[in-house]
Design a protein around this motif. Structure first.
Motif, PDB file in Angstrom:
ATOM      1  N   THR A   1       0.848  -1.190   0.000  1.00 26.71           N
ATOM      2  CA  THR A   1       0.000   0.000   0.000  1.00 26.71           C
ATOM      3  C   THR A   1       0.883   1.240   0.000  1.00 26.71           C
ATOM      4  OG1 THR A   1      -0.157  -0.051   2.418  1.00 26.71           O
ATOM      5  CG2 THR A   1      -1.906  -1.141   1.188  1.00 26.71           C
ATOM      6  N   ILE A   2       0.554   2.191  -0.861  1.00 27.84           N
ATOM      7  CA  ILE A   2       1.324   3.427  -1.003  1.00 27.84           C
ATOM      8  C   ILE A   2       0.395   4.605  -0.743  1.00 27.84           C
ATOM      9  CG2 ILE A   2       2.703   4.847  -2.555  1.00 27.84           C
ATOM     10  CD1 ILE A   2       3.369   2.339  -4.130  1.00 27.84           C
ATOM     11  N   PRO A   3       0.543   5.299   0.385  1.00 29.77           N
ATOM     12  CA  PRO A   3      -0.250   6.511   0.610  1.00 29.77           C
ATOM     13  C   PRO A   3       0.254   7.639  -0.296  1.00 29.77           C
ATOM     14  CG  PRO A   3       0.640   5.626   2.670  1.00 29.77           C
ATOM     15  CD  PRO A   3       1.376   4.980   1.549  1.00 29.77           C
ATOM     16  N   PHE A   4      -0.664   8.427  -0.851  1.00 33.40           N
ATOM     17  CA  PHE A   4      -0.299   9.598  -1.637  1.00 33.40           C
ATOM     18  C   PHE A   4      -1.413  10.630  -1.527  1.00 33.40           C
ATOM     19  CE2 PHE A   4      -2.848   7.043  -4.449  1.00 33.40           C
ATOM     20  CZ  PHE A   4      -3.492   7.917  -5.303  1.00 33.40           C
ATOM     21  N   ILE A   5      -1.123  11.829  -1.998  1.00 37.99           N
ATOM     22  CA  ILE A   5      -2.065  12.939  -1.877  1.00 37.99           C
ATOM     23  C   ILE A   5      -2.422  13.457  -3.260  1.00 37.99           C
ATOM     24  CG2 ILE A   5      -2.427  15.282  -0.992  1.00 37.99           C
ATOM     25  CD1 ILE A   5      -0.517  14.640   1.263  1.00 37.99           C
ATOM     26  N   VAL A   6      -3.705  13.608  -3.524  1.00 35.13           N
ATOM     27  CA  VAL A   6      -4.177  14.296  -4.720  1.00 35.13           C
ATOM     28  C   VAL A   6      -4.383  15.758  -4.333  1.00 35.13           C
ATOM     29  CG1 VAL A   6      -6.025  14.505  -6.414  1.00 35.13           C
ATOM     30  CG2 VAL A   6      -5.258  12.240  -5.671  1.00 35.13           C
ATOM     31  N   PRO A   7      -3.587  16.672  -4.878  1.00 36.55           N
ATOM     32  CA  PRO A   7      -3.663  18.069  -4.435  1.00 36.55           C
ATOM     33  C   PRO A   7      -4.926  18.749  -4.924  1.00 36.55           C
ATOM     34  CG  PRO A   7      -2.155  17.884  -6.277  1.00 36.55           C
ATOM     35  CD  PRO A   7      -2.563  16.477  -5.922  1.00 36.55           C
ATOM     36  N   ALA A   8      -5.274  19.823  -4.230  1.00 32.90           N
ATOM     37  CA  ALA A   8      -6.428  20.648  -4.600  1.00 32.90           C
ATOM     38  C   ALA A   8      -5.942  21.999  -5.098  1.00 32.90           C
ATOM     39  CB  ALA A   8      -7.363  20.833  -3.401  1.00 32.90           C
ATOM     40  N   ARG A   9      -6.723  22.601  -5.964  1.00 30.55           N
ATOM     41  CA  ARG A   9      -6.426  23.974  -6.390  1.00 30.55           C
ATOM     42  C   ARG A   9      -6.968  24.902  -5.321  1.00 30.55           C
ATOM     43  NH1 ARG A   9      -4.706  28.266  -6.890  1.00 30.55           N
ATOM     44  NH2 ARG A   9      -4.891  29.708  -8.654  1.00 30.55           N
TER      45      ARG A   9
END
Length: 466
Positions: free
Chosen positions: A126-134
């Motif tokens: 499992t790889i945690p990651f972040i989808v950024p917001a504008r």
């Protein structure tokens, strides 16, 4: 008077548009994200998982998997989840030859996500990651809002001037124009000195709320986000190592590691005869990382885990583990000089002094980046005795030195392993703190194969630490 006010209105609105445009041209903003490269030792495969950047949601999530020489073909089952709910699945079919194999998933909102990879062996990484917001900063809202309000007040002033006999009434909305312009200009001028909020992911634990609105946490900017060191417990089960990471203060599982040099954990193992393995355990749960050790030797292995915890710096946790196996011991490595590693001729030179320079000449300009670097140098010592693993575990010096990739102007993302355009020299500079015999291992990638060059360096008393 009917046409002149309209012409004046159009001219003033055009001027406001030009001013607004000039203000946003130099505005700061939250970056939309970059590609994420994560090394994973999944079963018998050494992979690099590349999560391509996402500029907006909902949108496709492209995942590329890079394989290396000797990687078995097969199928990786991918899935992405938010708040523990799987929202998209897909497969990546790995070929028999090394290269890049694409996959595609879907994300529908910004915030923390988790990518899982299952190769069918029973271990799911499992790889945690972040989808950024504008995110629109407050000063930008003030600037845009001020210009919009100025335009509205200007229109009202012209309407009042045209419809009333007393033009003095137009001074009231005209004052609003001045006030709105003052707010807009002040916001634009203060933008350069406005401190950014704590970044979710690097300082704050990311949540959907603070990713989409990081300025809501700006009032917490004086809080110390540092975390205590991580305790490392290593357990061997047949050919697999289990790494238990716990908080040094509470004893709870640690689940806030940051991506560091394209991996969450860099695990270095040194066998009893001095064979080095640079592995990247996969995360199977909070504080639970696992990695397979291929064809181990029998005896004591030195273990060094390099990691970064959110809000802290680089930490090197060291331990030992006893393994059982039948692998043939590695021969004693030479010092400087020519040699052949996996069919690749290499000239290794060591220039003693303070600092010492170690250079590998590969005779070709086709090296590939690995873990975001042109090369890696692992140093352990001083070591004495035939059992290198036990001696390395007690060695006062452990170091992990990098050869950096030459920067390219205008290039935002670091080149991945598909770029074979570097070399032929890979050089390192290091200052040995004490005299004695050191084991070193130099690593570089060529033809999707990670080459490991072992050597010994004898540091004289007169050249150490001076």
């Amino acid at each position: 008077m009917g046409t002149k006010p309209r012409a004046a209105l159009l001219m003033l609105l055009a001027v406001l548009g030009i001013v607004a445009g000039s203000g946003t041209a130099h505005a700061d903003g939250v970056p939309s994200g970059t590609d994420i490269q994560v090394a994973q030792t999944l079963g018998a495969r050494e992979l690099t998982v590349i999560i391509r950047r996402v500029d907006g949601t909902p949108s496709p999530l492209r995942v590329d998997v890079v394989t290396h020489q000797g990687t078995a073909p097969g199928t990786l089952h991918l899935a992405v989840a938010a708040d523990g709910v799987v929202t998209s699945r897909g497969d990546v079919v790995l070929g028999a030859e090394p290269g890049v194999f694409p996959g595609s998933l879907q994300v529908d909102k910004p915030g923390p996500w988790q990518l899982s990879l299952d190769d069918g062996s029973g271990t799911t990484a499992t790889i945690p990651f972040i989808v950024p917001a504008r995110v629109v900063p407050p000063w930008e809202k003030a600037t845009y809002g001020g210009f919009v309000a100025a335009g509205a007040f200007l229109l009202l002033a012209l309407v009042v001037a045209m419809r009333t006999k007393r033009t003095a009434f137009a001074l009231i909305p005209a004052g609003g124009v001045v006030a709105a312009l003052a707010v807009a200009v002040t916001g634009a001028l203060l933008s350069a000195s406005t401190p950014p909020p704590p970044a979710p992911g690097s300082q704050l634990d990311p949540t959907f709320d603070n990713v989409t609105d990081p300025y809501a946490n700006a009032r917490l900017s004086t809080v110390d986000y540092s975390r205590p060191p991580v305790n490392l417990a290593v357990r061997a089960e047949r050919d697999e190592l289990t790494l238990g990471l716990t908080d040094g203060a509470t004893g709870r599982p640690v689940d806030d590691l940051l991506l560091h040099d394209n991996a969450f954990v860099h695990l270095v193992l040194v066998s009893p005869s001095g064979r080095m393995s640079h592995l990247h355990p996969v995360r199977v749960g909070p504080g639970d990382y696992r990695v397979r050790v291929a064809d181990p030797e029998a005896g004591t292995y030195a273990v060094a885990a390099e990691l970064v915890r959110r809000g802290g710096g680089v930490q090197l946790a060291r331990s030992t583990v006893d393994l059982t196996g039948t692998a043939t011991p590695a021969p004693e490595p030479p010092g400087a000089g020519p040699r052949t590693v996996d069919g690749t001729p290499v000239d290794l030179t060591v220039t003693p002094g303070t600092p010492t320079t170690v250079t590998a000449h590969f005779r070709s300009q086709d090296l590939q980046p690995w873990l975001g670097m042109l090369g890696h140098l692992i140093i352990a010592g001083p070591v004495t005795g035939p059992d290198v693993g036990a001696a390395a575990a007690k060695a006062p010096t452990w170091a992990h030195v990098h050869a950096m990739i030459p920067p390219v102007a205008g290039q935002l993302d670091r080149p991945d392993e598909t770029v074979a355009a570097y070399g032929p020299d890979v050089g390192f500079t290091y200052t040995f703190a004490a005299p004695g015999r050191y084991r070193i291992w130099l690593q570089a990638e060529r033809g999707y194969r990670v080459l490991t060059i072992p050597a010994v360096v004898d540091v004289p008393t007169t050249g150490a630490g001076r």
